[in-house]
Design an enzyme around this catalytic site. Structure first.
Site, PDB file in Angstrom:
ATOM      1  N   CYS A  98       9.943  51.552   7.391  1.00 35.18           N
ATOM      2  CA  CYS A  98      10.649  50.891   8.495  1.00 35.18           C
ATOM      3  C   CYS A  98      11.818  51.776   8.908  1.00 35.18           C
ATOM      4  CB  CYS A  98      11.140  49.524   8.026  1.00 35.18           C
ATOM      5  SG  CYS A  98      12.368  48.777   9.100  1.00 35.18           S
ATOM      6  N   CYS A 102      14.786  49.444  15.720  1.00 31.69           N
ATOM      7  CA  CYS A 102      14.181  48.585  16.756  1.00 31.69           C
ATOM      8  C   CYS A 102      14.899  47.257  16.919  1.00 31.69           C
ATOM      9  CB  CYS A 102      12.717  48.303  16.424  1.00 31.69           C
ATOM     10  SG  CYS A 102      11.913  49.601  15.510  1.00 31.69           S
ATOM     11  N   THR A 189      17.832  44.278   8.516  1.00 34.82           N
ATOM     12  CA  THR A 189      17.167  45.576   8.485  1.00 34.82           C
ATOM     13  C   THR A 189      18.117  46.673   8.950  1.00 34.82           C
ATOM     14  OG1 THR A 189      15.003  44.595   8.829  1.00 34.82           O
ATOM     15  CG2 THR A 189      15.252  46.876   9.515  1.00 34.82           C
ATOM     16  N   GLU A 256      17.079  46.286   3.627  1.00 33.37           N
ATOM     17  CA  GLU A 256      17.662  45.073   4.180  1.00 33.37           C
ATOM     18  C   GLU A 256      18.926  44.759   3.392  1.00 33.37           C
ATOM     19  OE1 GLU A 256      14.245  45.268   4.218  1.00 33.37           O
ATOM     20  OE2 GLU A 256      14.116  45.099   6.400  1.00 33.37           O
ATOM     21  N   HIS A 291      10.464  41.536  19.165  1.00 31.64           N
ATOM     22  CA  HIS A 291      10.264  42.107  17.824  1.00 31.64           C
ATOM     23  C   HIS A 291       8.826  41.903  17.343  1.00 31.64           C
ATOM     24  CE1 HIS A 291      12.168  44.448  14.841  1.00 31.64           C
ATOM     25  NE2 HIS A 291      11.870  43.639  13.857  1.00 31.64           N
ATOM     26  N   TYR A 295       6.027  45.060  16.142  1.00 29.18           N
ATOM     27  CA  TYR A 295       5.160  45.196  14.970  1.00 29.18           C
ATOM     28  C   TYR A 295       3.769  45.732  15.329  1.00 29.18           C
ATOM     29  CZ  TYR A 295       8.371  42.921  11.708  1.00 29.18           C
ATOM     30  OH  TYR A 295       9.434  42.625  10.890  1.00 29.18           O
ATOM     31  N   CYS A 298       5.084  49.712  14.993  1.00 28.38           N
ATOM     32  CA  CYS A 298       5.579  50.298  13.729  1.00 28.38           C
ATOM     33  C   CYS A 298       4.592  50.125  12.585  1.00 28.38           C
ATOM     34  CB  CYS A 298       6.945  49.729  13.369  1.00 28.38           C
ATOM     35  SG  CYS A 298       6.927  48.078  12.647  1.00 28.38           S
ATOM     36  N   GLU A 446       7.303  42.157   4.899  1.00 29.42           N
ATOM     37  CA  GLU A 446       7.896  42.099   6.229  1.00 29.42           C
ATOM     38  C   GLU A 446       6.838  41.789   7.285  1.00 29.42           C
ATOM     39  OE1 GLU A 446       9.641  45.561   8.086  1.00 29.42           O
ATOM     40  OE2 GLU A 446      11.439  44.378   8.457  1.00 29.42           O
TER      41      GLU A 446
HETATM   42 FE1  SF4 Z   1      11.386  48.077  11.036  1.00 31.75          FE
HETATM   43 FE2  SF4 Z   1       9.170  47.710  12.435  1.00 31.75          FE
HETATM   44 FE3  SF4 Z   1      11.244  46.033  12.744  1.00 31.75          FE
HETATM   45 FE4  SF4 Z   1      11.309  48.574  13.642  1.00 31.75          FE
HETATM   46  S1  SF4 Z   1       9.948  46.923  14.343  1.00 31.75           S
HETATM   47  S2  SF4 Z   1      12.908  47.510  12.557  1.00 31.75           S
HETATM   48  S3  SF4 Z   1      10.188  49.643  12.055  1.00 31.75           S
HETATM   49  S4  SF4 Z   1       9.983  46.331  10.900  1.00 31.75           S
HETATM   50 FE    FE Z   2      11.443  43.910  10.958  1.00 36.89          FE
END
Ligand code: SF4
Ligand code: FE
Length: 489
Positions: A98, A102, A189, A256, A291, A295, A298, A446
């Site tokens: 991660c 983001c 995060t 985190e 968000h 996902y 990422c 996550e």
């Molecule tokens: Fe982390 Fe994915 Fe959230 Fe970006 S979108 S902060 S990489 S979990």
């Molecule tokens: Fe996240």
């Protein structure tokens, strides 16, 4: 824009209050347990410097006309939304972790559009304040912790009903020049690698919760702010000597933290919602939507690395041609690309908001994240299947290097012809890292709970799915006459 090195130096200048395993950490930047996560954020700066990635990693600010890092951008089109997902897949591929930045980007876009609509209704000036704040963030190329999740205490009670009023972050005092807030944000995060914390409410609220309807920004080293670093499975391996191989991914990680706000003063120009309880739900829904789209980028990038690792493990085990192995790898790719398809789809179906920035299609973003609560688990299961039990039973790097027993480790853990034992051990450790170790926080748990637990998406799918319209479609095809139902009563 900042270079990777400038970013690292900028973190050193912050006077962060960070606690890890019961102790205050004086220098988080160089701490061996924290550093890999910082390297992941640094990658978002490094890639933006490279010519080949400029199109994905940078954008033109609608606020200043300058070239900025896309992580600070307000999406101006569906093409921007698609590029965001592609950028996240790229960053996932380069870090296998991660990369944390983001959450800030998703908060910028949700707060920008929501503050515009609050001002329309109440004649407030939150949108102007937020726009000024974001210009500063873009110009300085900051990393911002977009913070939503409160500790929440007793889940059956709302914010104002909790026996302890601090279990949801709230306003304790309104002054002429600003507000004082108290509470905490959990699972934050990248908090320790961030220059700023940007706070949003965590649930839709009722009028009695209005002290909890608050959005604001503070520097991460503001007076009264401190962070307690979260543990990860196998994290102390990073403190061991000669454990490079055992880490699986020694360069990158995520983290985190619990961020505590102990009576923190926020000046008015950094307050973006103050008691407008009827807009809390809107801000939550929009941030969560962005968000959940994230996902689909990422986790897919990290999935690419895991699938590659599983394929290499099969090569090193000498079974790349076995038909069931080939089929498992195909299944993993199918699942991973399904997630990507969802990320792209909710972006392509995005729309312009009244504030001017673009938002994803909320239904498809929630479907995207709902799939993420499942498919990475199946991908991880297949990777473990292909890897074999050695992934969790093999000896350490120190054993492999031992003058006394190293040759036995070398001999008995050798796989296919022309395969070096060390390489075989390295790839198995990478699979362990992603499925059971430090990176499993980001790739597995996550995937389940980040950006909202599965039930949160199901509520949104129920709300956005337009079931009544589907019933009408069926009625027309089946030639249903509703009046007959009434007669039969
Ligand atoms: Fe982390 Fe994915 Fe959230 Fe970006 S979108 S902060 S990489 S979990
Ligand atoms: Fe996240």
């Amino acid at each position: 824009m900042m270079t990777k090195e400038q970013y690292i130096e900028s973190l050193r200048k912050l006077n962060l209050k960070v606690y890890l395993m019961g102790e205050r950490i004086e220098n988080p930047v160089d701490h061996p347990m924290i550093r890999p996560s910082m390297n992941s954020v640094a990658m978002t700066y490094e890639l933006a410097e490279k010519e080949e990635y400029k199109d994905l990693m940078t954008a033109t600010s609608n606020l200043t006309g300058k070239t900025i890092n896309r992580f600070c951008h307000l999406h101006q089109s569906t093409e921007d939304l698609i590029k965001k997902v592609k950028m996240q897949r790229l960053c996932g591929q380069k870090t296998a972790a991660c990369f944390q930045r983001c959450v800030g980007m998703d908060a910028f876009n949700a707060i920008y559009s929501t503050t515009y609509e609050i001002d329309q209704k109440y004649g407030t000036e939150y949108h102007k304040r937020f726009t000024e704040y974001l210009k500063m963030v873009q110009d300085k190329d900051l990393t911002v912790d977009g913070a939503m999740t409160d500790p929440k205490g007793d889940r059956s009670l709302g914010p104002s009903q909790q026996p302890d009023p601090d279990l949801y972050l709230h306003i304790v005092e309104v002054r002429k020049d600003g507000i004082v807030v108290r509470g905490a944000k959990a699972h934050q995060t990248g908090a320790v690698n961030s220059h700023e914390h940007l706070i949003m409410p965590t649930v839709a609220m009722k009028e009695e919760d209005k002290d909890y309807a608050v959005s604001f920004a503070v520097p991460s080293d503001a007076e009264g702010v401190f962070m307690i670093y979260g543990r990860q499975s196998c994290d102390t391996r990073k403190l061991e000597k000669d454990a490079d191989m055992d880490l699986g991914n020694s360069q990158f990680g995520g983290h985190e933290a619990l961020v505590v706000f102990d009576d923190v003063f926020v000046p008015n120009e950094r307050v973006f919602m103050c008691k407008e309880w009827d807009f809390a739900g809107m801000m939550v829904e929009r941030f969560a939507g962005y968000h959940r789209q994230s996902y689909g980028g990422c986790k897919v990038g990290v999935g690419d690395v895991l699938i590659g690792a599983a394929a290499l493990a099969a090569d090193y085990n000498g079974v790349p041609k076995a038909s069931h192995i080939k089929d498992k790898l195909i299944e993993m790719m199918h699942l991973n690309e399904t997630l990507y398809a969802c990320g792209i789809a909710c972006s392509a179906e995005g729309m312009k908001m009244p504030a001017g920035n673009y938002q994803i299609n909320l239904l498809l973003a929630n479907v995207c994240k709902q799939n993420v609560t499942r498919m990475p688990y199946e991908i991880a299961r297949l990777a473990e299947d292909i890897a074999g039990g050695l992934m969790v039973t093999m000896p350490s790097q120190q054993d492999l290097r031992s003058p006394e027993i190293g040759r036995y480790v070398e001999k008995y853990f050798k796989g296919a012809r022309n395969t070096c034992t060390e390489n075989r051990m390295r790839i198995l450790r990478l699979i362990e890292n992603l499925t059971l170790g430090t990176a499993a926080v980001g790739y597995r748990t996550e995937s389940m709970h980040g950006a909202g637990s599965p039930q949160a998406q199901r509520i949104m799918i129920a709300r956005q799915g337009n079931l009544e319209n589907k019933k009408e479609l069926a009625k027309v095809i089946a030639k249903i006459d509703e009046s007959k139902n009434v007669i039969n009563k």
